[in-house]
Design a protein around this motif. Sequence first.
Motif, PDB file in Angstrom:
ATOM      1  N   GLU A  65       8.853  39.417  41.077  1.00 32.14           N
ATOM      2  CA  GLU A  65       9.715  40.517  40.626  1.00 32.14           C
ATOM      3  C   GLU A  65      11.007  40.574  41.446  1.00 32.14           C
ATOM      4  OE1 GLU A  65       9.172  42.413  38.016  1.00 32.14           O
ATOM      5  OE2 GLU A  65       7.107  41.829  37.600  1.00 32.14           O
ATOM      6  N   ARG A  66      10.882  40.521  42.769  1.00 30.25           N
ATOM      7  CA  ARG A  66      12.065  40.558  43.629  1.00 30.25           C
ATOM      8  C   ARG A  66      12.896  39.293  43.487  1.00 30.25           C
ATOM      9  NH1 ARG A  66      10.525  42.155  49.566  1.00 30.25           N
ATOM     10  NH2 ARG A  66      12.730  41.693  49.824  1.00 30.25           N
ATOM     11  N   ALA A  67      12.239  38.163  43.266  1.00 24.21           N
ATOM     12  CA  ALA A  67      12.964  36.904  43.099  1.00 24.21           C
ATOM     13  C   ALA A  67      13.791  36.931  41.810  1.00 24.21           C
ATOM     14  CB  ALA A  67      11.980  35.732  43.072  1.00 24.21           C
ATOM     15  N   VAL A  68      13.216  37.435  40.728  1.00 20.98           N
ATOM     16  CA  VAL A  68      13.948  37.542  39.464  1.00 20.98           C
ATOM     17  C   VAL A  68      15.134  38.495  39.619  1.00 20.98           C
ATOM     18  CG1 VAL A  68      13.769  38.419  37.096  1.00 20.98           C
ATOM     19  CG2 VAL A  68      12.044  36.854  37.970  1.00 20.98           C
ATOM     20  N   ALA A  69      14.935  39.573  40.369  1.00 23.10           N
ATOM     21  CA  ALA A  69      16.032  40.522  40.619  1.00 23.10           C
ATOM     22  C   ALA A  69      17.168  39.840  41.376  1.00 23.10           C
ATOM     23  CB  ALA A  69      15.510  41.728  41.391  1.00 23.10           C
ATOM     24  N   ARG A  70      16.838  39.002  42.355  1.00 25.09           N
ATOM     25  CA  ARG A  70      17.861  38.265  43.117  1.00 25.09           C
ATOM     26  C   ARG A  70      18.628  37.289  42.230  1.00 25.09           C
ATOM     27  NH1 ARG A  70      15.530  36.209  48.956  1.00 25.09           N
ATOM     28  NH2 ARG A  70      14.893  38.244  49.735  1.00 25.09           N
ATOM     29  N   ILE A  71      17.908  36.596  41.359  1.00 22.77           N
ATOM     30  CA  ILE A  71      18.552  35.629  40.464  1.00 22.77           C
ATOM     31  C   ILE A  71      19.514  36.346  39.524  1.00 22.77           C
ATOM     32  CG2 ILE A  71      18.140  33.989  38.598  1.00 22.77           C
ATOM     33  CD1 ILE A  71      15.463  33.300  40.009  1.00 22.77           C
ATOM     34  N   ARG A  72      19.074  37.474  38.980  1.00 21.15           N
ATOM     35  CA  ARG A  72      19.942  38.243  38.073  1.00 21.15           C
ATOM     36  C   ARG A  72      21.121  38.848  38.805  1.00 21.15           C
ATOM     37  NH1 ARG A  72      15.071  40.242  34.638  1.00 21.15           N
ATOM     38  NH2 ARG A  72      15.120  38.634  33.027  1.00 21.15           N
ATOM     39  N   ALA A  73      20.953  39.217  40.080  1.00 21.13           N
ATOM     40  CA  ALA A  73      22.057  39.779  40.873  1.00 21.13           C
ATOM     41  C   ALA A  73      23.159  38.723  41.069  1.00 21.13           C
ATOM     42  CB  ALA A  73      21.545  40.265  42.219  1.00 21.13           C
ATOM     43  N   ARG A  74      22.785  37.456  41.094  1.00 21.22           N
ATOM     44  CA  ARG A  74      23.767  36.364  41.209  1.00 21.22           C
ATOM     45  C   ARG A  74      24.475  36.116  39.882  1.00 21.22           C
ATOM     46  NH1 ARG A  74      21.280  31.320  42.539  1.00 21.22           N
ATOM     47  NH2 ARG A  74      23.359  30.572  42.985  1.00 21.22           N
ATOM     48  N   GLY A  75      24.046  36.794  38.822  1.00 17.59           N
ATOM     49  CA  GLY A  75      24.691  36.653  37.521  1.00 17.59           C
ATOM     50  C   GLY A  75      24.115  35.550  36.660  1.00 17.59           C
ATOM     51  N   GLU A  76      22.973  35.031  37.047  1.00 21.69           N
ATOM     52  CA  GLU A  76      22.347  33.953  36.273  1.00 21.69           C
ATOM     53  C   GLU A  76      21.398  34.541  35.244  1.00 21.69           C
ATOM     54  OE1 GLU A  76      20.426  29.645  37.336  1.00 21.69           O
ATOM     55  OE2 GLU A  76      21.543  30.757  38.832  1.00 21.69           O
ATOM     56  N   ARG A  77      21.394  33.951  34.075  1.00 17.96           N
ATOM     57  CA  ARG A  77      20.554  34.426  32.979  1.00 17.96           C
ATOM     58  C   ARG A  77      19.200  33.720  33.022  1.00 17.96           C
ATOM     59  NH1 ARG A  77      20.411  32.493  27.928  1.00 17.96           N
ATOM     60  NH2 ARG A  77      19.445  33.866  26.423  1.00 17.96           N
ATOM     61  N   ILE A  78      18.146  34.487  32.803  1.00 20.96           N
ATOM     62  CA  ILE A  78      16.791  33.913  32.800  1.00 20.96           C
ATOM     63  C   ILE A  78      16.211  34.021  31.412  1.00 20.96           C
ATOM     64  CG2 ILE A  78      14.468  34.097  33.717  1.00 20.96           C
ATOM     65  CD1 ILE A  78      15.651  35.187  36.249  1.00 20.96           C
TER      66      ILE A  78
END
Length: 78
Positions: A65-78
């Motif tokens: 959950e926290r890892a996905v939040a970090r990835i999205r904070a960088r502006g990357e789409r999942i």
Amino acid sequence: MSAHCQLTGVQPVFGNHVSHSHRRTRRRWSPNIQQRRYWVPSEGRFVKLTLSARAIKTIDKIGIERAVARIRARGERI
């Protein structure tokens, strides 16, 4: 598959291979990139991530959950 990590952003590094006679040729150090599939309970679905070995250990430590939040904070789409 591009050689960059979605969590840490690590990419290949370039430099010189130096032979015994000290001749130099260009070379590349590639990160240890793996494809992993994780279940994200809050979204109720699997996400497929391209991660370095270090990022896989980070997800084991902090959780998906926290890892996905970090990835999205960088502006990357999942």
